[in-house]
Enzyme design. Structure first.
Site, PDB file in Angstrom:
ATOM      1  N   GLY A  91     -45.078   3.006  84.549  1.00 57.41           N
ATOM      2  CA  GLY A  91     -43.868   2.109  84.256  1.00 57.41           C
ATOM      3  C   GLY A  91     -43.859   1.451  82.856  1.00 57.41           C
ATOM      4  O   GLY A  91     -44.617   2.036  81.875  1.00 57.41           O
ATOM      5  N   HIS A 118     -36.491 -13.032  95.979  1.00 52.61           N
ATOM      6  CA  HIS A 118     -35.220 -13.090  94.999  1.00 52.61           C
ATOM      7  C   HIS A 118     -33.778 -13.433  95.779  1.00 52.61           C
ATOM      8  O   HIS A 118     -33.615 -12.929  96.691  1.00 52.61           O
ATOM      9  CB  HIS A 118     -34.901 -11.660  94.396  1.00 52.61           C
ATOM     10  CG  HIS A 118     -34.066 -11.452  93.151  1.00 52.61           C
ATOM     11  ND1 HIS A 118     -32.701 -11.786  93.197  1.00 52.61           N
ATOM     12  CD2 HIS A 118     -34.570 -11.455  91.852  1.00 52.61           C
ATOM     13  CE1 HIS A 118     -32.383 -11.796  92.150  1.00 52.61           C
ATOM     14  NE2 HIS A 118     -33.314 -11.288  91.109  1.00 52.61           N
ATOM     15  N   SER A 129     -28.349  -7.952  90.659  1.00 57.64           N
ATOM     16  CA  SER A 129     -29.094  -8.704  89.260  1.00 57.64           C
ATOM     17  C   SER A 129     -28.835 -10.091  89.428  1.00 57.64           C
ATOM     18  O   SER A 129     -27.716 -10.516  89.545  1.00 57.64           O
ATOM     19  CB  SER A 129     -28.599  -8.086  88.034  1.00 57.64           C
ATOM     20  OG  SER A 129     -29.098  -8.737  87.095  1.00 57.64           O
ATOM     21  N   ARG A 148     -35.522 -18.666  90.817  1.00 58.32           N
ATOM     22  CA  ARG A 148     -35.302 -17.832  91.779  1.00 58.32           C
ATOM     23  C   ARG A 148     -35.628 -18.504  93.388  1.00 58.32           C
ATOM     24  O   ARG A 148     -35.271 -18.393  94.275  1.00 58.32           O
ATOM     25  CB  ARG A 148     -35.922 -16.648  91.799  1.00 58.32           C
ATOM     26  CG  ARG A 148     -35.071 -15.824  90.806  1.00 58.32           C
ATOM     27  CD  ARG A 148     -36.108 -14.533  90.329  1.00 58.32           C
ATOM     28  NE  ARG A 148     -35.147 -13.610  89.595  1.00 58.32           N
ATOM     29  CZ  ARG A 148     -35.600 -12.391  88.952  1.00 58.32           C
ATOM     30  NH1 ARG A 148     -36.783 -12.047  89.228  1.00 58.32           N
ATOM     31  NH2 ARG A 148     -34.813 -11.921  88.166  1.00 58.32           N
ATOM     32  N   HIS A 160     -39.368  -9.585  96.231  1.00 57.36           N
ATOM     33  CA  HIS A 160     -38.848  -9.026  94.611  1.00 57.36           C
ATOM     34  C   HIS A 160     -40.278  -8.756  94.340  1.00 57.36           C
ATOM     35  O   HIS A 160     -40.628  -7.584  94.128  1.00 57.36           O
ATOM     36  CB  HIS A 160     -38.132  -9.815  94.328  1.00 57.36           C
ATOM     37  CG  HIS A 160     -37.477  -8.972  92.696  1.00 57.36           C
ATOM     38  ND1 HIS A 160     -37.090  -7.637  92.840  1.00 57.36           N
ATOM     39  CD2 HIS A 160     -37.440  -9.535  91.743  1.00 57.36           C
ATOM     40  CE1 HIS A 160     -36.679  -7.349  91.391  1.00 57.36           C
ATOM     41  NE2 HIS A 160     -36.826  -8.549  90.679  1.00 57.36           N
TER      42      HIS A 160
END
Length: 667
Positions: free
Chosen positions: A43, A267, A285, A338, A430
């Site tokens: 990643g 999230h 998002s 969050r 998340h």
């Protein structure tokens, strides 16, 4: 228990990284050709590290379970990447980014690492622009910025709602150049099964070829774990379904301490669960909170009517809506961090104001933004007498340009048009702030084993601010690791190639084959997903958005029993020596079943609330997190001792010399 040494350089905070780079050992370019580095995970953290190390001359071997590095979960990141360039002229700086990050993490992160992250953040943007990443630009040509939660400035650079994808393509291109040069050996469809230690140092891995089933030995002078987070321990999460903890957990079993496993991020803006057979959740998002307003009906009877299908959200007048984040946190409004936004949504839904059939959803509404943008566009284009319909049409065009792909995704999944009716959202698992413990050099407690990106714990404390994950992954890979790993590898210039024909590799390979054989021979009657779902329910219900002593103790016992049941009654179909996705899942779930118990144990021992770790026994009268800095101002790093219940706690005390410790307030 021992006290961990973080190896933070001495001197003023702003000078630590520069001083450290000037003092650590370097490897001669000619000697780098003789040194091998394994990177597990491709990643953003792994790809950037691999490309950078190979560019410098090291021989790099990369491993990912996907069929291409482009399929890494980093590609799913939507909203943006933080950097303190202050293009907006709104008062941003390295120090403010550092301060916001430490405060956002509820004062449970290491000062020196976070400041370094802020310090190199601007370099990341320059690097990515040079690679061709198509960041959004404002009318004057400068890169555009938007705001994310927990800050009062605009520092988030973005490429529409596809930022992770574009950044990963940049890193992948850099990797491909090195693959073409022969400096990177790319092993796709391979999964790390174990870490191999020789004389106490990380010297390679055992990997399974996921196409043929073959067990392979791979050696190197150092190993970098960049395999991402462990959110899928909850089964339902925003992570890709293949995301797992296996690489990090196998390193943990070999001696790498696992830090703060209970620090997991929920999230607030995810599409709600829609059915019992759902396999994953979809993130919307956080950038949507720039313009979307979050609300629930102000009256329970209206919420009940909406749930029954007798009332539409667009039927409610402004005075009948409760914009609860704006009401409770006027300074930050919809852009609170969050963890704060997630708990506030849960509180409203638990109180009976939820708006979907299950009562587990709130609204994210763009009507005000559409009208506001429409008026601005009409005025700036000279249409002073534009009708309401024309204003709405122009406003939708502006919103589409900013968030169009996100709106399209929402409509495809829910069959509702978010331009016409508010989105429904609810918190979901998340990101994971916990991970392998690393020192300032990103080395774990195993010499020669490093961890970068979400696989380590180092930068986000108890809660990550939005758009900081991409920042950390690329900072570690492009601008930190190649310096610090060189300091370690400077002692290996005369070592020569590491042989895989040693007893250490043989024993590690035997252990992997033994576990595979155990799973294949279980001959139970339940598929792997049966156990993963049961684990996920335990984790969500008792270790999720809120926790308490009673339920955490229950979770520990239930997970231990579930693990025993798994090994007795799981059924893994297919063959071990061929492609077998059920076996892949079984190996990963076996690790989740150990991690889940340690997670609960970590949450039980931390008698405070901080960030994403909310203990119901420790909260203020207003329902906010109540920290205990006197007793828990430390990183909890756990040493593996054979069973999660036997894990030994080690502490790294956190010192704050540049920031005043105080209760977070976003009001």
């Amino acid at each position: 228990m021992s006290v961990l040494e973080s190896k933070i350089p001495s001197g003023p905070l702003a000078d630590k990284w520069t001083k450290h780079k000037n003092e650590i050992n370097l490897v001669n370019p000619a000697n780098k050709r003789n040194i091998d580095v394994i990177v597990v995970g491709t990643g953003l953290a792994g790809a950037s590290a691999s490309a950078t190390l190979a560019e410098l001359g090291y021989n790099v071997k990369t491993f990912c379970f996907q069929d291409s590095p482009r399929r890494a979960h980093s590609i799913a990141a939507q909203g943006g990447i933080n950097a303190a360039k202050n293009y907006q002229g709104d008062g941003d700086s390295d120090y403010r980014l550092f301060y916001d990050t430490v405060k956002g993490g509820d004062y449970r992160s290491r000062e020196a690492n976070v400041y370094r992250l802020a310090e190199v953040s601007s370099n990341i943007i320059d690097q990515c622009v040079a690679q061709g990443v198509p960041f959004a630009r404002e009318y004057g040509g400068l890169l555009d910025n938007r705001s994310f939660g927990g800050v009062l400035v605009s520092r988030t650079f973005y490429a529409k709602g596809q930022t992770g994808q574009q950044l990963l393509l940049g890193a992948y291109s850099a990797m491909n150049r090195q693959i073409n040069r022969g400096k990177i050996q790319s092993h796709t469809r391979h999964e790390m099964m174990d870490l191999v230690l020789v004389d106490g140092k990380a010297r390679g891995i055992i990997a399974r070829n996921l196409v043929t089933g073959e067990i392979e030995r791979h050696s190197a002078h150092a190993v970098v774990v960049a395999s991402g987070g462990y959110g899928n321990v909850f089964f339902l999460s925003t992570n890709a379904m293949g995301s797992n903890v296996t690489a990090a957990w196998r390193a943990h079993r070999k001696g790498a301490f696992f830090a703060n496993p209970c620090f997991t991020q929920i999230h607030p803006t995810c599409i709600p669960v829609s059915g019992d057979l759902q396999a994953k959740l979809t993130l919307m998002s956080e950038s949507l909170r720039n313009d979307g307003r979050i609300w629930v009906p102000a009256k329970k009877e209206d919420a009940e009517a909406i749930r029954a299908g007798k009332l539409k959200p667009t039927d409610l007048k402004e005075e009948d809506r409760d914009y609860y984040l704006e009401r409770r946190y006027p300074a930050f409004g919809n852009l609170v961090p969050r963890d704060v936004a997630s708990r506030a949504a849960k509180e409203r839904c638990d109180a009976g104001f939820g708006v979907n059939k299950t009562g587990q959803a709130v609204y994210l509404d763009f009507a005000s933004a559409i009208e506001r943008y429409g008026k601005e566009k009409a005025f700036s284009s000279g249409q002073k007498d534009a009708s309401h319909d024309e204003i709405i049409k122009m406003g939708k065009e502006v919103v589409e340009a900013k968030y169009g792909n996100l709106f399209d995704m929402y409509e495809k999944i829910t069959d509702q048009n978010p331009y016409e009716t508010p989105m429904m959202i609810f918190p979901a698992v998340h990101y994971t702030m916990g991970g392998l413990w690393v020192d300032y050099n990103l080395m774990t407690t195993i010499p020669g084993c490093y961890a970068t990106g979400e696989a380590n714990f180092s930068d986000h404390g108890a809660n990550r601010l939005g758009a900081s994950a991409l920042m950390q992954g690329l900072a570690d890979g492009y601008f930190v690791l190649h310096y610090t790993i060189g300091d370690y590898l400077a002692d290996d210039i005369r070592t020569g190639p590491i042989s895989t024909d040693s007893k250490e590799f043989e024993e590690a390979e035997k252990a992997v084959k033994s576990q595979i054989e155990k799973l294949m021979n279980a001959n139970g009657d339940q598929p792997v997903d049966h156990f993963h779902r049961k684990l996920g329910l335990i984790m969500w219900n008792k270790c999720g958005m809120s926790r308490n002593e009673k339920e955490l103790k229950e979770a520990i016992k239930e997970i231990e029993e579930l693990r025993e049941d798994f090994y007795k009654n799981v059924r893994v179909t297919g063959k071990a020596n061929s492609k077998n996705q059920e076996l892949e899942k079984a190996m990963r779930v076996a690790d989740f079943l150990e991690l889940g118990e340690l997670f609960a144990k970590d949450a039980l021992h931390r008698n405070e609330s901080c960030g994403g770790h909310f203990r119901e026994e420790y909260q203020t009268e207003e329902g906010e997190a109540l920290r205990d800095d006197e007793n828990f101002r430390y990183v909890a790093a756990w040493e593996y001792k054979g069973e999660p219940k036997d894990a030994v706690l080690h502490k790294e005390q956190l010192e704050y010399e540049n920031i005043e410790l105080k209760t977070r307030s976003y009001k």
